[in-house]
Each structure stands twice: as C-alpha cells, then as structure tokens.
Design a protein around this motif. Structure first.
Motif, PDB file in Angstrom:
ATOM      1  N   VAL A  92       0.649  -1.173   0.325  1.00 51.01           N
ATOM      2  CA  VAL A  92       0.359  -0.368  -0.539  1.00 51.01           C
ATOM      3  C   VAL A  92       1.036   1.632   0.004  1.00 51.01           C
ATOM      4  O   VAL A  92       2.004   1.489   0.264  1.00 51.01           O
ATOM      5  CB  VAL A  92      -0.581  -0.088   1.639  1.00 51.01           C
ATOM      6  N   ASP A  93       0.515   2.462  -0.760  1.00 49.17           N
ATOM      7  CA  ASP A  93       0.932   3.554  -0.114  1.00 49.17           C
ATOM      8  C   ASP A  93       2.072   3.331  -1.041  1.00 49.17           C
ATOM      9  O   ASP A  93       3.374   4.368  -1.134  1.00 49.17           O
ATOM     10  CB  ASP A  93       1.107   4.094   0.935  1.00 49.17           C
ATOM     11  N   ALA A  94       2.043   3.195  -2.327  1.00 54.23           N
ATOM     12  CA  ALA A  94       3.886   2.976  -3.060  1.00 54.23           C
ATOM     13  C   ALA A  94       3.625   4.028  -3.852  1.00 54.23           C
ATOM     14  O   ALA A  94       4.636   4.484  -4.415  1.00 54.23           O
ATOM     15  CB  ALA A  94       3.310   1.944  -3.986  1.00 54.23           C
ATOM     16  N   GLY A  95       2.712   5.241  -3.451  1.00 55.00           N
ATOM     17  CA  GLY A  95       2.727   6.343  -3.994  1.00 55.00           C
ATOM     18  C   GLY A  95       3.274   7.666  -3.730  1.00 55.00           C
ATOM     19  O   GLY A  95       3.833   8.596  -4.553  1.00 55.00           O
ATOM     20  N   GLY A  96       3.777   7.177  -2.314  1.00 59.37           N
ATOM     21  CA  GLY A  96       4.575   7.488  -1.393  1.00 59.37           C
ATOM     22  C   GLY A  96       3.460   8.914  -0.436  1.00 59.37           C
ATOM     23  O   GLY A  96       2.005   8.399  -0.732  1.00 59.37           O
ATOM     24  N   PHE A  97       3.692   9.707   0.003  1.00 60.88           N
ATOM     25  CA  PHE A  97       3.198  10.542   0.937  1.00 60.88           C
ATOM     26  C   PHE A  97       3.401  11.440   1.808  1.00 60.88           C
ATOM     27  O   PHE A  97       4.815  11.706   0.723  1.00 60.88           O
ATOM     28  CB  PHE A  97       2.683   9.931   2.534  1.00 60.88           C
ATOM     29  N   ARG A  98       3.218  12.480   1.618  1.00 64.39           N
ATOM     30  CA  ARG A  98       3.447  14.129   2.171  1.00 64.39           C
ATOM     31  C   ARG A  98       2.220  14.664   3.304  1.00 64.39           C
ATOM     32  O   ARG A  98       1.550  14.551   3.870  1.00 64.39           O
ATOM     33  CB  ARG A  98       3.541  14.899   1.252  1.00 64.39           C
TER      34      ARG A  98
END
Length: 210
Positions: free
Chosen positions: A87-93
């Motif tokens: 999950v959340d392979a696109g990253g975060f901010r």
C-alpha cells in the motif's frame, strides 16, 4: 490527484439529519460512505448501509503532553515506508503539522489519494481519520470508487503497532474488530487500489505525484 478535496480539521460537526451537533470539535466521520474505505473516531450517523467505520480514540502515554505526543507521531509518520505491505506505493506528504494536529496525504501506486488526520486532545485522547477519496466522476457524472483493498487498515496498523511499543493505547484493526470492513473487501476481491499496481521490478521505480 484523483478525487475530491476533503473537509478536514477539527470542527463542531453535525451528527444526525435533525441537526444534532458534536459537543466539541471533532474530525469528520465517514458519513454516507457505503463502500469500506474509511475509518474515523467520529461515529457515522449518516450510514445507509452498515459498514463499520468507527475507531476508538487512541491514547497517549500518561504524563506526556499533547505537544510531545504530536512530535513523536510526526517523527513516526516521517519514517513511514511507502509501499509496505502493498500500500501507499505512490508516497506521502505531510501538509499540516500544527502543535496538536497533523494532516497528510498518502497515494496508491495509481495515484488514488487517502486523507489522514491525527488530533491530540488535552485529555490525552487522539482522534484519528484515514479515508480513501472518492474517485472523480466519469463523463456521465457517475462515481465508481472501489473498496480500499485494506489499505486504510494496513496504514493505521503500521502506525498503531509502533505506537503501542512506545506506550500508547492504539488498538489494531482486525477481522474481529471490524468484520464487515474485511468481509466487504474480500467480497470485492481486494481489487484495484493496492497490490496489483505495485511495480514488479525494482528498476520500474516509484511514481511521483507531488
């Protein structure tokens, strides 16, 4: 970014269709979400279909101030590994880091955005919300948002497991605590949002959405 901008932050919120309001500021509930893609410590009084969305507030260690707890939580979020458990392979901010409130956005591999909030209260309770946004309407105005492939549970469980080791009370989300959420995801076949869009090779790289 896919989806609609969220109604975030602590507010006095409407709790039912008759206009009853919360006693104090609370995070948004998962109101009217008939698809399992949201958790919140604010109870959802608007549900038309019984999908479990309610979390019990987390609690900070005794003797720790809300500001200290928020700093500890901020450091933990900053160490979060995108792509863990599919999950959340696109990253975060992190978009807001206030003394006792945090707001961040987490992206799936295909760019679906989840809004995640933490608010540490004076009594030591921690309000939590993690919600996958609705997808943007198609050309006919229809919104087809799938179940979340357990990504909200996996994300919050990553945080709560580590916080429990630091002395917090932060219960795990399991099939026993939220059976309908897990059952609806299994019925949908865990499609679309998470695992099947992970890159198969390291050289494929990670997408950047921000």
């Amino acid at each position: 970014n896919f989806g609609l901008k969220p109604n975030i932050g602590l507010q006095v919120r409407k709790l039912d269709r008759k206009g009853k309001k919360s006693d104090g500021p609370v995070l948004r509930s998962c109101q009217e979400q008939v698809i399992p893609r949201c958790f919140s410590t604010t109870e959802d009084f608007f549900r038309e279909k019984k999908i479990q969305t309610k979390l019990e507030p987390w609690k900070i260690p005794a003797g720790m101030s809300p500001e200290e707890a928020t700093k500890q939580l901020t450091e933990l979020i900053e160490s979060y590994p995108p792509g863990h458990d599919g999950v959340d392979a696109g990253g975060f901010r992190l978009l807001q880091t206030l003394p006792t409130y945090l707001y961040g956005q987490f992206a799936s591999f295909i760019g679906l955005i989840s809004d995640v909030e933490f608010a540490v209260m004076e009594n030591g309770d921690v309000q939590v919300r993690s919600a996958l946004r609705s997808m943007a309407p198609d050309a006919f105005g229809n919104v087809q948002t799938p179940p979340d492939s357990l990504l909200n549970a996996k994300r919050l469980n990553w945080f709560s497991e580590r916080l429990r080791k630091m002395g917090w009370a932060a219960p795990e989300i399991t099939e026993q605590t939220h059976p309908e959420y897990f059952a609806e995801n299994m019925k949908a076949g865990l499609k679309t949002v998470g695992l099947e869009f992970m890159p198969e090779r390291e050289e494929d790289g990670k997408p950047e959405y921000w």
